[in-house]
Scaffold this motif. Structure first.
Motif: not given
Lengths: 529, 286, 335
Positions: A303-331
């Motif tokens: 559990h702890d390892e998965v949560v830790d890795r998950l947080k690390q991974r989520l920290s690399t997600l790019r949220l923003g303009d849906p029309l930007d080709k590098n956006t991972d998370i839109g509106a």
């Protein structure tokens, strides 16, 4: 400058040539609606995109009448081969205009362009391509020789995959020989209207597909209208209302409703792929996915390892303009949905779960919610039971496969589930026992026109995709149930009305037995699945 | 000197046992000519509740049995029914007021129907399932699975055949059943329960309620732990209300059928109370 | 650039393994690491490949790619003249633009090291300090099929001739036969042979030859094994076997490096080699590094491209970015 920030890479909007106003698409033409028109906006910045007509009950009746005429005079008389050719044409036109459709979808819905471009629109084309080939092979659909179409299908779709859900509905309906009246969601009508233009380019006979835009009342009017089939994708609440509304009629129904999928990660899981699968499971399309893996069940030992890795991974997600080709998370699609997500997240905190949100800056305009994980969630928490329909993951733990199965099944929903393990025998046994219509093992959120999709329990009934999805728009020739229905109609239905079927065996057509009374106002909300 | 006969007490069949109705109620069952036949138990909503609990408890074992095993168990019912053919013929003759030949034909047809459905147990999944050629490196298979607990309002104009025609297909896939028997002809249903009780059908897989469908069905239709509702024999009830009640938990509903064709044997009746499950798994040599 | 000392590496391995690095202990350890789902790995790599790197990010990326290249010639026909030509190109990749960065190293066969060192002259040095290193392939490259003594002599000779980096190959046969202890010992011995009389040591890149290991589980285990045995870098391929470097394999190796860093705090480098020919491809690798282990890995002592034709494509792109016009093959030098 940090390389990882990447420079902005916006997809050009120049490819779009939108009209300022869109009417209803009835009988092959755009016409004015009699309801009060509404504006569709971009959820990323709340800017107006276009004015959209609203269909009232009379407009809906016109559309259904047009569909009925088209069914009786044209579509039911056309050979399956020619119906198929129209669908192939549509598939090709979608491919040709793919970029334009993807941009419009991201603009109107708020989803990242990389998803609309790489997932939604290619699947739309694939869906039409797949069902096109079925149109002249209906004898092999599993209903015996010479199955018949149902007639006019009323279809109500959600805002999370606007064009894809349209394809899921229209492609099998037309292949099976039905005509269609489709209502897109109020917040995402744009691509359906572009699709109407594609139908004009394909020279699909007028009235075979009609698109009526509007809010929940328009959907309710469509369900209540003189249609032979109701297909709905959206919330369980609205699905329930529809099921009540059609009770006592001969309307055939498929409902694809909500979910609260368990994504089960065993301690021998391929861990990096599991992390990706968890992320894809809940943060794909901002979590606006009926089959989202919103309940992460992790074996306690990792559990702890998965949560830790998950947080690390989520920290690399790019949220923003849906029309930007590098956006991972839109509106988030709408203010209302954002409010719902916030409310349930607040409940999660109040219930004692620990909230963590990815460190990302939210744009000032528009509707946004950072990817969020709740740990310490217990099965009794609301965030472990209710569909959030947003980028919010609840993490629970388990000790044994039996416990994982019990927790996964402990929900009124049953749409999907994920299993992550390196052990084949365990995967298959767990898959056997999960009460869900789609199980992804060592993957998640995969869709294909050849693969049936749909739920158990309160996630709805009927399947979309594959041969099963075709069957949802067909009835056996001179079916036993039709004969029985006639008997019921003769004995029980107070005011049965008949409509001659255009196909050869008119007598076999079950006439709609009218409901004695109506207890529900259904589809009052255009909530999504 | 003629022997004094020993009449049977007809009770309910719940969880493999034969309880009286918890309400203590019975109702008089008469022959076609109006003569007294027996007092049947008049099931209450609590009996319905108990039956659902029993059925739910039986689902995992029955659904989890091999299809081959389910087929054998269903075939065994036919064997036992054949052995008690005379009893059923006499019962139907008396209850329905039909000729011996007609009663015999009904029993024969019921036996053959068990045999027909028994044979489907390890085949329907092959017909209703699919290997799906998805565009990607995935093994992808769709299989039908039992819906769970199925509540049935049995055809009301038939003592045995209608009941068998509704119950057997639901059992094929591994569902557990709560069936409300014909109100007028409940005795064969309980006799069938006796057959089931002495067959290899696990306890709780079939639960038989006698009494008033109009009274019991709404409780089953609205019961949250019932997954599906077969209204095949509910044509004379206010079945639209039942369908509306069933919608509260999105139950799968079969609408009423009437006439000679009602609940005719078909693959659709089996598949109708199944859920298609599609399993994806990655595949790679690497 | 100086590799870690053997003593530390061995102690670290013992601590991680909890026992001597024999076949049984290594097998227990390597087979206890979570498996790799190939489909998921390839999808993740493909997704990273869709990043759109434009304008200022692209300019930065192109320069960074050049500074991470091990400019390579590994032919039977190599001559001192060919090596001098390569070195000239390494020092001055684009004669038209003196601002063009230098590559990180030249990579040659061991017998060519003296010519490379001589040709570099004052430019010879640590790429992290602006110099150009000399890397030598060793240990019976590319097959690795010879005795340990020869492999060690091969290594020692190259180091003595001035090689700063040794690109060794593992014994794939031994690995596939499950003789993990042997592979470990050979890497450790080669690492030892990298030591110079002054106590410093050449950096050791361990080539897994992933095209012969075939499965991702093998690549992952071989990566762990190589790091445990003291490799400063893990490198995908010799370039002599197809497939050579692929994005999924490199991603997987980066994941191992990331996990090793989490476990020990020690940073190991990754070198995809062979088959990376275009800027577009190379940028995908940069993205993969940045999003897997972090941007701090995009430095010469932690990431390299083993490539020969890549450099010219990057130069063409670089010219396009500077001038706004597409360039042509005649506007970059062939060597």
């Amino acid at each position: 400058m940090s390389f990882l920030e990447y420079a902005p890479a916006p997809e050009s909007r120049a490819i779009l040539s939108l009209r300022d106003r869109y009417g209803l698409f009835i009988d092959g033409e755009f016409v004015d609606g009699r309801g009060t028109p509404f504006q569709t906006i971009s959820p990323a910045n709340e800017e107006r995109i276009a004015e959209i007509a609203s269909a009232n009950a009379e407009d809906v009746a016109d559309a259904v009448a047009a569909a009925r005429r088209a069914y009786e005079r044209v579509w039911s008389k056309m050979s399956g081969r020619d119906r198929g050719k129209y669908l192939f044409r549509i598939a090709r036109l979608v491919q040709e205009r793919a970029r334009e459709l993807a941009v419009a979808e991201s603009l109107d819905n708020g989803k990242p362009i990389k998803e609309s471009r790489d997932v939604d629109v290619p699947l739309v084309a694939a869906w039409f391509f797949y069902y096109a080939g079925w149109a002249d092979k209906l004898d092999h659909a599993g209903l015996g020789a010479d199955p018949r179409a149902l007639g006019v299908a009323g279809q109500v779709i959600p805002w999370n995959f606007p064009l894809l859900m349209l394809a899921w509905k229209i492609a099998p309906a037309l292949a099976a020989g039905n005509t269609v009246v489709l209502k897109p969601a109020e917040t995402t009508p744009l691509t359906a209207l572009l699709f109407a233009e594609i139908l004009q380019q394909a020279e699909l006979p007028a009235g075979v597909v009609n698109i009526v835009t509007g809010a929940g009342e328009t959907g309710a009017a469509l369900v209540a209208a003189d249609v032979d089939k109701v297909a709905f994708t959206g919330s369980t609440g609205v699905g329930r209302a529809i099921a009540k509304q059609v009770a006592g009629t001969q309307k055939k129904v498929t409902l694809e409703l909500g979910g609260k999928a368990a994504n089960i990660v065993f301690d021998d899981a391929p861990i990096d792929q599991a992390i990706e699968g968890i992320v894809n499971g809940i943060f794909f399309n901002q979590g606006h996915v009926c089959c989202a893996g919103s309940r992460l069940l992790v074996q306690e030992s990792i559990h702890d390892e998965v949560v830790d890795r998950l947080k690390q991974r989520l920290s690399t997600l790019r949220l923003g303009d849906p029309l930007d080709k590098n956006t991972d998370i839109g509106a988030i699609n709408s203010a209302a949905q954002l409010a719902r997500i916030r409310e349930l997240s607040d409940v999660g905190v109040a219930e004692g779960a620990e909230r963590w949100s990815a460190p990302c800056e939210l744009p000032a305009e528009g509707f946004w919610f950072a990817p969020t994980i709740f740990t310490g969630v217990e099965t009794s928490h609301r965030i472990a039971r209710e569909e959030v329909f947003g980028p919010v993951l609840s993490v629970l733990s388990f000790r044994t496969p039996q416990e994982a199965i019990a927790k996964a099944n402990n929900t009124p929903y049953g749409l999907s589930a994920g299993i992550w393990s390196d052990k084949g025998s365990r995967i298959l046994a767990v898959a056997d026992q999960l009460r869900a219509g789609v199980i992804w093992a060592n993957t998640f959120n995969r869709f294909d026109p050849a693969s049936p999709f749909g739920g158990y329990k309160e996630s709805g009934y009927g399947r979309e995709g594959g041969r099963h999805g075709l069957g949802a728009y067909l009835a056996p020739a001179a079916s036993r149930s039709a004969r029985a229905a006639r008997a019921v109609e003769a004995s029980a239905a107070p005011a049965a009305k008949t409509r001659p079927a255009a196909k050869a065996d008119a007598e076999a057509k079950p006439a709609p037995a009218k409901r004695s009374r109506r207890t529900s106002k259904s589809a009052e909300k255009g909530a999504a699945k | 000197m003629s022997r004094l006969t020993v009449p049977k007490t007809y009770k309910l069949f719940i969880g493999g046992a034969f309880p009286r109705s918890e309400s203590g109620r019975t109702y008089e069952v008469t022959s076609a000519s109006g003569g007294f036949l027996a007092n049947a138990a008049k099931a209450s909503r609590k009996d319905a509740r108990d039956a659902v609990v029993a059925a739910r408890g039986a689902v995992a074992g029955w659904a989890g049995a091999t299809a081959y095993n389910r087929g054998q168990v269903l075939y065994r019912i036919a064997e036992l029914l054949e052995g008690r053919r005379a009893q059923f013929v006499a019962e139907i003759e008396e209850a329905e007021g039909v000729s011996r030949a007609a009663a015999g034909a009904q029993v024969d047809e019921a036996i053959d129907r068990w045999v027909w459905y028994a044979g489907w147990a390890d085949k329907f999944a092959q017909v209703a399932g699919n290997a799906n050629p998805v565009a990607g490196p995935y093994f992808n298979l769709s299989v039908p699975e039992p819906t769970g607990v199925v509540a049935i309002v049995a055809p009301q104009d038939s003592a045995l055949l209608g009941l068998v025609s509704a119950v057997a297909p639901a059992l094929v896939a591994g569902n557990a059943v709560v069936v409300v028997a014909s109100e007028r002809f409940p005795l064969s249903a309980i006799s069938l329960a006796e057959v089931l009780a002495t067959s290899d059908v696990p306890k709780g897989v079939v639960n038989v309620l006698t009494g008033s469908p109009a009274e019991i069905a709404p409780w089953l239709a609205s019961h949250a732990d019932v997954n599906a509702l077969d209204l095949v024999g509910a044509g004379a009830l206010d079945w639209i209300d039942l369908e509306i009640a069933a919608a509260d938990t999105l139950k799968r509903v079969h609408r009423p059928e009437q006439g000679a064709d009602a609940a005719a044997p078909s693959l659709e009746r089996i598949v109708g109370f199944t859920e298609t499950k599609t399993v994806w798994h990655t595949k790679s040599l690497r | 650039m100086t590799g870690t000392t053997l003593v530390t590496a061995r102690e670290r391995a013992l601590a991680v393994l909890g026992g001597d690095p024999d076949d049984a202990t290594l097998r227990r350890y390597l087979h206890g690491i979570p498996g790799v789902d190939a489909v998921g790995l390839e999808q993740r790599a493909a997704a990273l490949g869709t990043r759109s790197v434009k304008t200022s990010s692209k300019a930065w990326a192109l320069d960074r790619i050049i500074s991470l290249i091990d400019l390579t010639t590994l032919e039977g026909a190599d001559t001192p003249g060919k090596v001098r030509s390569l070195v000239a190109k390494a020092q001055n990749p684009d004669p038209a633009d003196p601002a063009t960065p230098r590559v990180a190293a030249v990579c040659v066969y061991g017998d060519m090291v003296p010519y490379a060192v001589e040709a570099l002259g004052a430019a010879h040095g640590d790429p992290d300090d602006g110099g150009i290193s000399v890397a030598a392939v060793a240990t019976a490259f590319p097959s690795g099929r010879s005795s340990l003594d020869i492999k060690l002599a091969d290594t020692a000779e190259a180091v003595a001739a001035g090689a700063d980096e040794i690109d060794m190959v593992i014994d794939r046969g031994a690995f596939l036969a499950g003789r993990y202890g042997l592979v470990f010992d050979q890497i450790a011995a080669v690492k030892d042979a990298c030591r110079r009389p002054d106590g410093t040591s050449a950096s050791l890149k361990v080539i897994l030859e992933t095209g012969e290991l075939v499965t991702y589980d093998n690549v992952r285990r071989a990566s762990w094994l190589s790091i445990l045995a003291g490799g400063d870098f893990i490198k995908t391929s010799t370039g002599k076997v197809q497939p050579a470097a692929t994005l999924p394999v490199t991603l997987l190796m980066l994941e191992v490096v990331r996990d090793w860093h989490r476990l020990t705090g020690h940073k190991v480098g990754v070198k995809p080699a062979g088959g990376i020919r275009t800027s577009k491809d190379a940028i995908k690798y940069l993205v993969t590094v940045a999003e897997t282990v972090g941007e701090e890995w995009l430095v010469p002592h932690l990431f390299r491209f083993g490539a020969s034709s890549l450099l010219n494509d990057v130069l063409l792109q670089r010219q396009k970015l500077a001038s706004g016009h597409y360039s042509g093959a005649d506007y970059v030098t062939i060597d």
